[in-house]
Design a protein around this motif. Structure first.
Motif, PDB file in Angstrom:
ATOM      1  N   GLY A  53       0.805  -1.215   0.000  1.00 57.42           N
ATOM      2  CA  GLY A  53       0.000   0.000   0.000  1.00 57.42           C
ATOM      3  C   GLY A  53       0.840   1.267   0.000  1.00 57.42           C
ATOM      4  N   ALA A  54       1.882   1.313   0.835  1.00 61.72           N
ATOM      5  CA  ALA A  54       2.710   2.518   0.929  1.00 61.72           C
ATOM      6  C   ALA A  54       3.453   2.767  -0.378  1.00 61.72           C
ATOM      7  CB  ALA A  54       3.692   2.384   2.093  1.00 61.72           C
ATOM      8  N   GLU A  55       3.986   1.706  -0.973  1.00 56.89           N
ATOM      9  CA  GLU A  55       4.719   1.861  -2.232  1.00 56.89           C
ATOM     10  C   GLU A  55       3.776   2.286  -3.361  1.00 56.89           C
ATOM     11  OE1 GLU A  55       8.029   1.942  -4.730  1.00 56.89           O
ATOM     12  OE2 GLU A  55       7.863   1.827  -2.537  1.00 56.89           O
ATOM     13  N   HIS A  56       2.617   1.667  -3.416  1.00 63.15           N
ATOM     14  CA  HIS A  56       1.652   2.011  -4.466  1.00 63.15           C
ATOM     15  C   HIS A  56       1.173   3.454  -4.320  1.00 63.15           C
ATOM     16  CE1 HIS A  56      -1.327   1.360  -7.543  1.00 63.15           C
ATOM     17  NE2 HIS A  56      -2.292   1.727  -6.733  1.00 63.15           N
ATOM     18  N   GLU A  57       0.958   3.884  -3.082  1.00 65.28           N
ATOM     19  CA  GLU A  57       0.504   5.258  -2.848  1.00 65.28           C
ATOM     20  C   GLU A  57       1.551   6.256  -3.331  1.00 65.28           C
ATOM     21  OE1 GLU A  57      -1.325   7.987   0.768  1.00 65.28           O
ATOM     22  OE2 GLU A  57       0.103   6.398   1.246  1.00 65.28           O
ATOM     23  N   LYS A  58       2.815   5.944  -3.107  1.00 64.67           N
ATOM     24  CA  LYS A  58       3.891   6.841  -3.543  1.00 64.67           C
ATOM     25  C   LYS A  58       3.861   6.996  -5.065  1.00 64.67           C
ATOM     26  CE  LYS A  58       8.151   5.396  -3.775  1.00 64.67           C
ATOM     27  NZ  LYS A  58       9.486   4.888  -3.373  1.00 64.67           N
ATOM     28  N   ILE A  59       3.698   5.895  -5.791  1.00 65.76           N
ATOM     29  CA  ILE A  59       3.675   5.953  -7.254  1.00 65.76           C
ATOM     30  C   ILE A  59       2.439   6.710  -7.730  1.00 65.76           C
ATOM     31  CG2 ILE A  59       3.760   4.619  -9.377  1.00 65.76           C
ATOM     32  CD1 ILE A  59       6.241   4.418  -7.534  1.00 65.76           C
ATOM     33  N   GLU A  60       1.316   6.491  -7.049  1.00 63.28           N
ATOM     34  CA  GLU A  60       0.099   7.195  -7.441  1.00 63.28           C
ATOM     35  C   GLU A  60       0.248   8.703  -7.238  1.00 63.28           C
ATOM     36  OE1 GLU A  60      -2.962   5.967  -8.869  1.00 63.28           O
ATOM     37  OE2 GLU A  60      -1.373   4.532  -9.326  1.00 63.28           O
ATOM     38  N   HIS A  61       0.989   9.113  -6.226  1.00 66.14           N
ATOM     39  CA  HIS A  61       1.272  10.541  -6.033  1.00 66.14           C
ATOM     40  C   HIS A  61       2.071  11.091  -7.216  1.00 66.14           C
ATOM     41  CE1 HIS A  61      -0.479  11.431  -2.230  1.00 66.14           C
ATOM     42  NE2 HIS A  61       0.204  10.524  -1.567  1.00 66.14           N
ATOM     43  N   LEU A  62       2.985  10.277  -7.718  1.00 65.06           N
ATOM     44  CA  LEU A  62       3.762  10.707  -8.872  1.00 65.06           C
ATOM     45  C   LEU A  62       2.878  10.883 -10.106  1.00 65.06           C
ATOM     46  CD1 LEU A  62       6.981   8.500  -8.617  1.00 65.06           C
ATOM     47  CD2 LEU A  62       6.798  10.951  -8.255  1.00 65.06           C
ATOM     48  N   VAL A  63       1.980   9.917 -10.318  1.00 68.43           N
ATOM     49  CA  VAL A  63       1.069   9.993 -11.463  1.00 68.43           C
ATOM     50  C   VAL A  63       0.200  11.235 -11.356  1.00 68.43           C
ATOM     51  CG1 VAL A  63      -0.848   8.866 -12.640  1.00 68.43           C
ATOM     52  CG2 VAL A  63       1.079   7.499 -11.803  1.00 68.43           C
ATOM     53  N   SER A  64      -0.291  11.487 -10.149  1.00 66.97           N
ATOM     54  CA  SER A  64      -1.120  12.669  -9.929  1.00 66.97           C
ATOM     55  C   SER A  64      -0.313  13.946 -10.138  1.00 66.97           C
ATOM     56  CB  SER A  64      -1.704  12.639  -8.514  1.00 66.97           C
ATOM     57  OG  SER A  64      -2.459  13.789  -8.246  1.00 66.97           O
ATOM     58  N   LEU A  65       0.952  13.931  -9.705  1.00 68.13           N
ATOM     59  CA  LEU A  65       1.825  15.094  -9.887  1.00 68.13           C
ATOM     60  C   LEU A  65       1.994  15.415 -11.374  1.00 68.13           C
ATOM     61  CD1 LEU A  65       3.897  17.173  -8.769  1.00 68.13           C
ATOM     62  CD2 LEU A  65       5.616  15.365  -8.935  1.00 68.13           C
ATOM     63  N   ALA A  66       2.199  14.349 -12.175  1.00 65.65           N
ATOM     64  CA  ALA A  66       2.396  14.556 -13.606  1.00 65.65           C
ATOM     65  C   ALA A  66       1.140  15.078 -14.279  1.00 65.65           C
ATOM     66  CB  ALA A  66       2.834  13.246 -14.255  1.00 65.65           C
ATOM     67  N   LYS A  67      -0.011  14.598 -13.826  1.00 66.44           N
ATOM     68  CA  LYS A  67      -1.271  14.988 -14.463  1.00 66.44           C
ATOM     69  C   LYS A  67      -1.728  16.375 -14.042  1.00 66.44           C
ATOM     70  CE  LYS A  67      -3.263  10.375 -15.163  1.00 66.44           C
ATOM     71  NZ  LYS A  67      -4.383   9.467 -14.786  1.00 66.44           N
ATOM     72  N   PHE A  68      -1.605  16.656 -12.741  1.00 68.38           N
ATOM     73  CA  PHE A  68      -2.240  17.858 -12.208  1.00 68.38           C
ATOM     74  C   PHE A  68      -1.257  18.856 -11.581  1.00 68.38           C
ATOM     75  CE2 PHE A  68      -5.160  14.212 -11.564  1.00 68.38           C
ATOM     76  CZ  PHE A  68      -6.057  14.531 -12.563  1.00 68.38           C
ATOM     77  N   GLY A  69       0.016  18.479 -11.436  1.00 58.85           N
ATOM     78  CA  GLY A  69       0.965  19.373 -10.804  1.00 58.85           C
ATOM     79  C   GLY A  69       0.738  19.449  -9.302  1.00 58.85           C
ATOM     80  N   VAL A  70       1.363  20.455  -8.661  1.00 56.04           N
ATOM     81  CA  VAL A  70       1.233  20.599  -7.216  1.00 56.04           C
ATOM     82  C   VAL A  70       0.610  21.931  -6.824  1.00 56.04           C
ATOM     83  CG1 VAL A  70       3.112  19.039  -6.634  1.00 56.04           C
ATOM     84  CG2 VAL A  70       3.606  21.444  -7.065  1.00 56.04           C
ATOM     85  N   THR A  71       0.264  22.739  -7.810  1.00 57.54           N
ATOM     86  CA  THR A  71      -0.370  24.013  -7.471  1.00 57.54           C
ATOM     87  C   THR A  71      -1.850  23.781  -7.171  1.00 57.54           C
ATOM     88  OG1 THR A  71      -0.802  24.439  -9.817  1.00 57.54           O
ATOM     89  CG2 THR A  71       1.219  25.344  -8.875  1.00 57.54           C
ATOM     90  N   GLY A  72      -2.379  24.643  -6.318  1.00 59.43           N
ATOM     91  CA  GLY A  72      -3.789  24.534  -5.970  1.00 59.43           C
ATOM     92  C   GLY A  72      -4.094  23.415  -5.007  1.00 59.43           C
ATOM     93  N   LEU A  73      -3.073  22.783  -4.429  1.00 60.77           N
ATOM     94  CA  LEU A  73      -3.263  21.691  -3.482  1.00 60.77           C
ATOM     95  C   LEU A  73      -3.033  22.180  -2.060  1.00 60.77           C
ATOM     96  CD1 LEU A  73      -1.295  18.833  -5.295  1.00 60.77           C
ATOM     97  CD2 LEU A  73      -3.767  19.241  -5.348  1.00 60.77           C
ATOM     98  N   SER A  74      -3.476  21.392  -1.119  1.00 60.62           N
ATOM     99  CA  SER A  74      -3.197  21.709   0.273  1.00 60.62           C
ATOM    100  C   SER A  74      -1.715  21.456   0.546  1.00 60.62           C
ATOM    101  CB  SER A  74      -4.044  20.826   1.185  1.00 60.62           C
ATOM    102  OG  SER A  74      -3.591  19.476   1.135  1.00 60.62           O
ATOM    103  N   PRO A  75      -1.152  22.083   1.576  1.00 58.37           N
ATOM    104  CA  PRO A  75       0.259  21.835   1.917  1.00 58.37           C
ATOM    105  C   PRO A  75       0.573  20.360   2.115  1.00 58.37           C
ATOM    106  CG  PRO A  75      -0.558  23.739   3.113  1.00 58.37           C
ATOM    107  CD  PRO A  75      -1.753  23.130   2.427  1.00 58.37           C
ATOM    108  N   MET A  76      -0.366  19.618   2.700  1.00 61.06           N
ATOM    109  CA  MET A  76      -0.132  18.193   2.935  1.00 61.06           C
ATOM    110  C   MET A  76       0.002  17.434   1.623  1.00 61.06           C
ATOM    111  SD  MET A  76      -2.441  15.447   5.062  1.00 61.06           S
ATOM    112  CE  MET A  76      -1.935  16.144   6.626  1.00 61.06           C
TER     113      MET A  76
END
Length: 454
Positions: A53-76
């Motif tokens: 779960g932890a490893e998969h979540e990390k990769i999913e964060h990367l996919v989300s980063l590529a698609k949507f970037g990090v602007t407009g997100l909460s600090p967390m």
């Protein structure tokens, strides 16, 4: 451990270990130079599944980063995605680098992002896009280890991730319902805010706004959802604060009780719907089972052929939880005897069919509950314009029949799937024999619809 299938979990036949192995998605090719993600998760499948779960979540964060970037997100969320990106580069996410070599290439990568915005005269960086600035900062100094403050969007996302309903149809409706509550709250707050900054006055402003827009019962449901999110976040998330401002907030008492929200159908309406459904076999069968068992529509539509037992000494249907079918409560799990036309319908449903087939395949699918309600309520509405007359009303009709027949209340609850009385009487024993419940139903339905279309 029983074998389980996890999408990106593979066993290495050479080493015998279990690995997370996943081709780098196209959306990540510009950020991640390697062709695949590969990490050993454990020597046994059980160990690997625990770490998956932890490893998969990390990769999913990367996919989300590529698609949507990090602007407009909460600090967390920003911190999670930037940390995941640094880890994918084998960089320390919480510092400028583990050694001189790492610090050097990270500095060069940051320079490539922002040097083009440097004013040659003043040396200041002008007009750096927020996305590039955040990534350059993460490269130069890393992401703080301190847990950022939890915002409203963080809390809702984490709550739904932890408490997601298992059945896709129910999960979809759950997310839609909570999304409406989140949207309305953020509107009142003027934007996403840390939970610690949401005050009782904000909760009252939300309440007052919603009471002008929707019914008190809807406000109460939304208040319960928002309150559940805040309470869970306060308990489970660092940086969420210690107070739930929605806890104990007073709302106007409902003007009508639960028994008044739906009303029994007039007999002429029931008979008319029977007539209207003559050319709709599956709907007619469902209507008959609802009418003669008092079961919930959701319980009848999800029946399997194996859960219909017309050949038993006491013919009955079995209402039980399954992986694709949850029940309202543990008291809902029960057997309901089949009497009169319901028994004839049951015999039709099992004839020539296999046990694991759904009895009503058109409605035992995602969206089937809404489709069934619309189909039955449309017929009902042709004979009554009372909005409190719906298919669920047949449960109220059965309740009235059992009262008129003076069926013992606990037996009625056993048939309906309601909780027994509080105290010792309701806490002991295994319920009533089917023979007694059959007698109660036959007594309640005596002389009911002697001329039936079934």
């Amino acid at each position: 451990m029983r074998n389980v299938t996890v999408k990106y979990l593979r066993k290495n036949d050479r080493t015998g270990s279990f690995e997370y192995r996943r081709r780098v998605p196209k959306s990540l090719e510009k950020l991640v130079t390697k062709r695949e993600f590969l990490k050993v998760l454990g020597k046994t499948q059980s160990e690997a599944v625990m770490r998956y779960g932890a490893e998969h979540e990390k990769i999913e964060h990367l996919v989300s980063l590529a698609k949507f970037g990090v602007t407009g997100l909460s600090p967390m969320e920003q911190s999670k995605k930037l940390a995941a990106l640094l880890e994918s580069w084998d960089a320390d996410p919480h510092s400028a680098g583990r050694d001189d070599n790492e610090r050097t290439w990270r500095g060069e990568a940051a320079a490539q992002l922002v040097d083009k915005y440097q004013d040659p005269t003043s040396g200041e960086y002008v007009g750096v896009p927020e996305e590039d600035g955040l990534l350059a900062s993460a490269l130069l100094v890393g992401v703080s280890k301190e847990t950022p403050q939890v915002t409203v969007t963080d809390a809702f996302a984490a709550y739904l991730n932890e408490n997601a309903l298992k059945i896709p149809e129910q999960h979809k409706k759950q997310r839609q319902r909570f999304a409406r509550s989140e949207k309305n709250l953020i509107f009142v707050l003027g934007g996403d805010k840390p939970l610690q900054e949401v005050k009782r006055s904000d909760a009252r402003r939300w309440r007052d706004m919603r009471l002008k827009q929707v019914s008190p019962s809807t406000v109460r449901r939304e208040r319960n959802d928002i309150g559940a999110v805040f309470s869970w976040a306060v308990s489970e998330m660092e940086g969420a604060g210690e107070v739930n401002p929605f806890k104990g907030m007073k709302l106007e008492a409902p003007k009508e009780g639960r028994r008044d929200q739906r009303l029994p159908l007039d007999q002429v309406v029931i008979d008319s719907v029977y007539n209207d459904l003559q050319t709709h076999k599956d709907l007619l069968q469902i209507w008959t089972l609802l009418d003669y068992t008092g079961a919930r529509p959701s319980e009848i539509r999800m029946l399997l052929v194996s859960e219909i037992v017309p050949s038993d000494p006491v013919p009955h249907i079995i209402i039980q939880p399954r992986a694709d079918n949850t029940l309202k409560s543990t008291w809902s799990e029960r057997k309901i005897p089949l009497v009169g036309p319901a028994l004839e319908v049951a015999r039709e449903l099992v004839e020539g069919k296999k046990g694991l087939e759904p009895a009503f395949p058109r409605y035992a699918v995602e969206g089937g509950q809404d489709r069934l309600s619309q189909a039955l309520n449309r017929r009902i509405r042709e004979h009554t314009d009372n909005p409190k007359h719906v298919a669920y009303s047949l449960r109220h009709n059965m309740k009235d029949r059992m009262r008129s027949a003076e069926v013992f209340p606990e037996k009625a609850k056993a048939i309906e799937g309601h909780a027994f009385s509080a105290g010792q009487d309701g806490s002991y024993g295994g319920g009533y024999p089917l023979e007694q419940l059959q007698d109660s139903l036959e007594k309640s339905l005596k002389n009911y619809r002697r001329r039936t279309p079934v």
